[in-house]
Design an enzyme around this catalytic site. Structure first.
Site, PDB file in Angstrom:
ATOM      1  N   CYS A 198      13.488  -7.327  11.339  1.00  0.00           N
ATOM      2  CA  CYS A 198      14.097  -8.276  10.432  1.00  0.00           C
ATOM      3  C   CYS A 198      12.831  -8.323   9.574  1.00  0.00           C
ATOM      4  CB  CYS A 198      14.387  -9.472  11.137  1.00  0.00           C
ATOM      5  SG  CYS A 198      15.177 -10.455  10.002  1.00  0.00           S
ATOM      6  N   CYS A 244       0.780  -1.203   0.007  1.00  0.00           N
ATOM      7  CA  CYS A 244       0.069  -0.017  -0.022  1.00  0.00           C
ATOM      8  C   CYS A 244       0.642   1.291  -0.028  1.00  0.00           C
ATOM      9  CB  CYS A 244      -1.123  -0.152   1.201  1.00  0.00           C
ATOM     10  SG  CYS A 244      -0.147   0.157   2.827  1.00  0.00           S
TER      11      CYS A 244
END
Length: 178
Positions: free
Chosen positions: A162, A93
């Site tokens: 991560c 998005c």
């Protein structure tokens, strides 16, 4: 000795990611399409789309990671070693998520950061896919799975986000619009 330990760690990560991907694919194959619901189809997200809409906009790998909470294989992402100055955005998005100034060299084979651009741009959830609790990170606007956050990062936060490269896009600082 450190080099050998690092190689062993990378092999473990690669093996874990491959096993996780096979488990998710196997799990998906065993469900009928009428029973299949996306984990991130909460109506509270600002950007909501059907599975078909997401599949038409994302590659198979992007869909697997962003919509099915998968993990890309280590060292395969286009951003894990990116050193350019700019902003990392959600591939689903385009919400700005991380600044290159907070990127760290974690040695984990995926892009890592010590803090998000804004704490409100991500949401966290508990993930038990590997048999133990991990903190999953996803986009607050579309619910796309980004990766995980661990409490072994550097100062000032002590956190290590991560993140899957395939979950991100990169915009150079000169191209960022206010």
């Amino acid at each position: 000795m450190i080099r050998i330990s690092y190689l062993i760690l990378c092999l473990m990560i690669i093996t874990t990611a491959a096993c996780q991907q096979k488990a998710v694919q196997s799990k998906s194959a065993n469900k009928s399409t009428s029973d299949k619901t996306e984990k991130t189809s909460k109506s509270s997200f600002e950007v909501t789309k059907t599975s078909e809409q997401w599949k038409s906009e994302l590659t198979d790998q992007e869909y697997y990671v962003l919509r099915e909470a998968g993990t890309e294989r280590a060292f395969t992402g286009d951003l894990w070693d990116n050193k350019a100055d700019g902003i990392y955005t959600c591939r689903g998005c385009a919400l700005p998520l991380f600044d290159s100034e907070t990127k760290l060299k974690s040695g984990t084979c995926w892009p890592s950061y010590y803090q998000p651009l804004n704490k409100d741009c991500i949401e966290e959830d508990t993930d038990y896919h590997l048999g133990y609790a991990r903190t999953e990170v996803h986009c607050a606007r579309c619910g796309g799975h980004m990766g995980h956050v661990f409490k072994d990062g550097p100062k000032p936060t002590g956190l290590r986000y991560c993140i899957n490269s395939v979950s991100l896009d990169f915009v150079e600082r000169k191209d960022v619009k206010p």
